[in-house]
Design a protein around this motif. Structure first.
Motif, PDB file in Angstrom:
ATOM      1  N   GLY A 144       0.829  -1.214   0.000  1.00 16.09           N
ATOM      2  CA  GLY A 144       0.000   0.000   0.000  1.00 16.09           C
ATOM      3  C   GLY A 144       0.857   1.255   0.000  1.00 16.09           C
ATOM      4  O   GLY A 144       0.568   2.232  -0.701  1.00 16.09           O
ATOM      5  N   ILE A 145       1.918   1.232   0.782  1.00 19.15           N
ATOM      6  CA  ILE A 145       2.831   2.381   0.852  1.00 19.15           C
ATOM      7  C   ILE A 145       3.455   2.625  -0.524  1.00 19.15           C
ATOM      8  O   ILE A 145       3.530   3.761  -1.003  1.00 19.15           O
ATOM      9  CB  ILE A 145       3.915   2.148   1.938  1.00 19.15           C
ATOM     10  N   ASP A 146       3.861   1.544  -1.179  1.00 19.50           N
ATOM     11  CA  ASP A 146       4.444   1.669  -2.521  1.00 19.50           C
ATOM     12  C   ASP A 146       3.415   2.226  -3.500  1.00 19.50           C
ATOM     13  O   ASP A 146       3.724   3.088  -4.330  1.00 19.50           O
ATOM     14  CB  ASP A 146       4.916   0.298  -3.033  1.00 19.50           C
ATOM     15  N   ALA A 147       2.176   1.728  -3.388  1.00 16.08           N
ATOM     16  CA  ALA A 147       1.122   2.175  -4.311  1.00 16.08           C
ATOM     17  C   ALA A 147       0.866   3.675  -4.134  1.00 16.08           C
ATOM     18  O   ALA A 147       0.639   4.404  -5.109  1.00 16.08           O
ATOM     19  CB  ALA A 147      -0.167   1.388  -4.058  1.00 16.08           C
ATOM     20  N   ALA A 148       0.910   4.129  -2.894  1.00 18.20           N
ATOM     21  CA  ALA A 148       0.660   5.553  -2.633  1.00 18.20           C
ATOM     22  C   ALA A 148       1.792   6.404  -3.205  1.00 18.20           C
ATOM     23  O   ALA A 148       1.564   7.504  -3.719  1.00 18.20           O
ATOM     24  CB  ALA A 148       0.501   5.792  -1.136  1.00 18.20           C
ATOM     25  N   GLU A 149       3.003   5.879  -3.116  1.00 16.97           N
ATOM     26  CA  GLU A 149       4.139   6.602  -3.691  1.00 16.97           C
ATOM     27  C   GLU A 149       3.960   6.692  -5.213  1.00 16.97           C
ATOM     28  O   GLU A 149       4.121   7.756  -5.812  1.00 16.97           O
ATOM     29  CB  GLU A 149       5.413   5.839  -3.351  1.00 16.97           C
ATOM     30  N   ALA A 150       3.553   5.566  -5.792  1.00 19.50           N
ATOM     31  CA  ALA A 150       3.367   5.526  -7.250  1.00 19.50           C
ATOM     32  C   ALA A 150       2.210   6.434  -7.685  1.00 19.50           C
ATOM     33  O   ALA A 150       2.212   6.946  -8.810  1.00 19.50           O
ATOM     34  CB  ALA A 150       3.098   4.089  -7.694  1.00 19.50           C
ATOM     35  N   ALA A 151       1.247   6.631  -6.802  1.00 22.10           N
ATOM     36  CA  ALA A 151       0.092   7.481  -7.143  1.00 22.10           C
ATOM     37  C   ALA A 151       0.459   8.963  -7.084  1.00 22.10           C
ATOM     38  O   ALA A 151      -0.370   9.816  -7.394  1.00 22.10           O
ATOM     39  CB  ALA A 151      -1.067   7.186  -6.195  1.00 22.10           C
ATOM     40  N   GLY A 152       1.681   9.257  -6.656  1.00 19.72           N
ATOM     41  CA  GLY A 152       2.145  10.640  -6.702  1.00 19.72           C
ATOM     42  C   GLY A 152       2.034  11.401  -5.391  1.00 19.72           C
ATOM     43  O   GLY A 152       2.182  12.627  -5.370  1.00 19.72           O
ATOM     44  N   PHE A 153       1.787  10.709  -4.278  1.00 17.37           N
ATOM     45  CA  PHE A 153       1.750  11.408  -2.996  1.00 17.37           C
ATOM     46  C   PHE A 153       3.148  11.897  -2.633  1.00 17.37           C
ATOM     47  O   PHE A 153       4.133  11.221  -2.929  1.00 17.37           O
ATOM     48  CB  PHE A 153       1.237  10.475  -1.884  1.00 17.37           C
ATOM     49  N   PRO A 154       3.224  13.036  -1.959  1.00 12.45           N
ATOM     50  CA  PRO A 154       4.533  13.468  -1.465  1.00 12.45           C
ATOM     51  C   PRO A 154       4.976  12.497  -0.371  1.00 12.45           C
ATOM     52  O   PRO A 154       4.164  11.693   0.091  1.00 12.45           O
ATOM     53  CB  PRO A 154       4.250  14.863  -0.880  1.00 12.45           C
ATOM     54  N   PRO A 155       6.232  12.569   0.054  1.00 14.18           N
ATOM     55  CA  PRO A 155       6.737  11.591   1.026  1.00 14.18           C
ATOM     56  C   PRO A 155       5.778  11.400   2.206  1.00 14.18           C
ATOM     57  O   PRO A 155       5.330  12.363   2.810  1.00 14.18           O
ATOM     58  CB  PRO A 155       8.042  12.231   1.491  1.00 14.18           C
ATOM     59  N   HIS A 156       5.472  10.155   2.482  1.00 12.70           N
ATOM     60  CA  HIS A 156       4.536   9.855   3.561  1.00 12.70           C
ATOM     61  C   HIS A 156       5.148  10.125   4.914  1.00 12.70           C
ATOM     62  O   HIS A 156       6.360  10.029   5.093  1.00 12.70           O
ATOM     63  CB  HIS A 156       4.164   8.372   3.553  1.00 12.70           C
ATOM     64  N   LYS A 157       4.251  10.379   5.873  1.00 18.88           N
ATOM     65  CA  LYS A 157       4.698  10.364   7.267  1.00 18.88           C
ATOM     66  C   LYS A 157       4.350   8.986   7.814  1.00 18.88           C
ATOM     67  O   LYS A 157       3.218   8.527   7.666  1.00 18.88           O
ATOM     68  CB  LYS A 157       3.976  11.444   8.064  1.00 18.88           C
ATOM     69  N   ILE A 158       5.324   8.343   8.381  1.00 16.29           N
ATOM     70  CA  ILE A 158       5.095   7.013   8.960  1.00 16.29           C
ATOM     71  C   ILE A 158       5.061   7.171  10.482  1.00 16.29           C
ATOM     72  O   ILE A 158       6.019   7.675  11.074  1.00 16.29           O
ATOM     73  CB  ILE A 158       6.243   6.042   8.589  1.00 16.29           C
ATOM     74  N   ASN A 159       3.953   6.772  11.088  1.00 18.87           N
ATOM     75  CA  ASN A 159       3.816   6.888  12.545  1.00 18.87           C
ATOM     76  C   ASN A 159       4.116   5.564  13.227  1.00 18.87           C
ATOM     77  O   ASN A 159       3.506   4.552  12.901  1.00 18.87           O
ATOM     78  CB  ASN A 159       2.384   7.280  12.917  1.00 18.87           C
ATOM     79  N   VAL A 160       5.032   5.601  14.171  1.00 17.06           N
ATOM     80  CA  VAL A 160       5.410   4.397  14.902  1.00 17.06           C
ATOM     81  C   VAL A 160       5.147   4.607  16.385  1.00 17.06           C
ATOM     82  O   VAL A 160       5.759   5.488  17.002  1.00 17.06           O
ATOM     83  CB  VAL A 160       6.932   4.106  14.741  1.00 17.06           C
TER      84      VAL A 160
END
Ligand code: SAM
Length: 302
Positions: A144-160
Motif C-alpha cells: 500500500g505504501i508503494d502504491a501511494a508513492e506511485a500514485a504521486g503522494f509526497p513523502p509519507h509520514k510514517i507513525n510508529v
C-alpha cells in the motif's frame, strides 16, 4: 476569521473521525475483546460531517485530517473526500490510515484531492506487526505504501508507536528506512488511553528515543514550516458520532448533534467557536495520579 482559544493559541487544525470501525485491532489502541461499536445511526452522515467541516473552515480551520477507526473502510469515503477537498478556504487535506487498503485506493485518494498521507506502521517485522495489530499482514501495508508513492503522494509520514519490549528494538531500523526511502518517520510515545495500569512499563519517552538514536547517528533539529509550526499542535477533534473535543483527554466533549438537528449552520459555527474557547491549556493524562476515563482511540479518532 480565526479561532483563538483563551490561551491565545490559534486553532487551525481539525481532526475529523469518519468511523469507529477498523480492519485492525492494535493492542495499544483497543482492548483484546474489542470495543462496542457505534450503531449506524450514531455515526454522523457524510452530509453532517461536511456541514461541520464547512463551518469549521469558515471559522478559521485551514487543515483537516481525516481519521478513524480506519477511514478507508467507510463506504463512499472517496466521494466524501472529494467534497471535503473542494471546501473554499481549506488549505490542506490529509488522511491517516493503517495502509491496508492503500494498494486499491491510493490513486482514488490522490484524485479526490488528499494531499498527504500519514501511515501507521509499528513494525517492519511480519511477526511483530501481526502481534501488535492482532493478525495484520505487513506485506499488504508495504504494498500500500508503494502504491501511494506511485500514485504521486509526497513523502509519507510514517507513525510508529514505540513500546518497550515490543518494537523498541526497531527504532534504528525505522531511522535507517528514512535513508533508503523518502519517508518522514515519527516516533510516538505510547499513551495510556485504554487505562492500563502498567502503561509506564510500555512507554518509551521521546527523550529516550532521541538518546538511543543519537548513540548511532548525529541528530540535527530542523525548524518547522509555518503550517506545521506551533499552531498545528493546537487542534480540535470531532468524533464519528459528532462529539467535539478541544483536547483528546477532555472527558465527554460537546455533542454537536442537537445543533446539527436545528439545521442552523450559523449556530453550528458559533458552537465550534465556543468549544475552541473552552479548550484546556494542556492535557494532564501522563501526570502522576491523573485520573481519566479509559477510551479506545478508534472511537475518538487517532
Ligand atoms: N486507522 C488509522 C491508522 O491506523 O492510522 C487511523 C486511526 S488510529 C487510532 C491512529 C493512530 O492513533 C495510531 O496509529 C497511533 O499512532 C495512535 N494511537 C492509538 N492509540 C494510541 C496509544 N495508546 N498511544 C499512542 N498513540 C496511539
Amino acid at each position: 476569521m480565526a479561532l483563538i482559544d483563551t490561551y491565545g493559541r490559534r486553532i487551525n487544525y481539525l481532526r475529523l473521525s469518519v468511523t469507529d470501525r477498523c480492519n485492525l485491532r492494535c493492542s495499544y489502541c483497543m482492548p483484546e475483546e474489542g470495543v462496542e461499536k457505534l450503531s449506524h445511526s450514531q455515526v454522523l452522515s457524510y452530509a453532517d460531517l461536511l456541514r461541520i467541516s464547512a463551518e469549521a473552515v469558515a471559522a478559521g480551520i485551514e487543515k483537516i485530517r481525516v481519521t478513524g477507526g480506519e477511514p478507508l473502510v467507510r463506504k463512499g469515503i472517496l466521494t466524501f473526500l472529494e467534497r471535503l477537498a473542494a471546501l473554499q478556504g481549506l488549505k490542506e487535506l490529509v488522511l491517516t490510515t493503517n495502509g491496508l487498503l492503500l494498494k486499491e485506493m491510493a490513486q482514488g485518494l490522490r484524485d479526490a484531492g488528499v494531499q498527504r498521507l500519514n501511515i501507521s506502521l509499528d513494525s517492519l517485522k511480519p511477526e511483530t506487526f501481526a502481534r501488535i495489530t492482532r493478525g495484520g499482514e505487513l506485506s499488504r501495508v508495504l504494498d500500500g505504501i508503494d502504491a501511494a508513492e506511485a500514485a504521486g503522494f509526497p513523502p509519507h509520514k510514517i507513525n510508529v508507536v514505540v513500546m518497550q519490549g515490543v518494537n523498541d528494538d526497531e527504532i534504528i531500523d525505522f531511522v535507517e528506512l528514512t535513508m533508503k526511502r523518502p519517508y518522514a518517520v515519527r516516533f510516538i510515545e505510547y499513551m495510556p488511553t485504554c487505562g492500563d495500569a502498567d502503561w509506564r512499563d510500555l512507554c518509551v519517552p521521546g527523550a529516550e528515543i532521541r538518546e538511543r538514536i543519537a548513540k548511532r547517528y548525529a541528530i540535527e533539529e530542523i525548524r518547522n514550516s509555518e503550517r506545521s509550526g506551533p499552531s498545528k499542535n493546537f487542534k480540535l477533534r470531532v468524533t464519528a458520532s459528532g462529539i467535539a473535543k478541544g483536547c483528546l483527554f477532555s472527558g465527554e466533549g460537546v455533542d454537536l448533534r442537537p445543533v446539527l438537528e436545528t439545521g442552523d449552520d450559523a449556530l453550528l459555527r458559533q458552537e465550534i467557536g465556543r468549544i475552541v474557547e473552552a479548550k484546556p491549556g494542556r492535557h494532564k493524562v501522563t501526570d502522576e495520579g491523573a485520573e481519566t476515563t479509559p477510551f479506545a482511540m478508534s472511537r475518538v479518532g487517532g
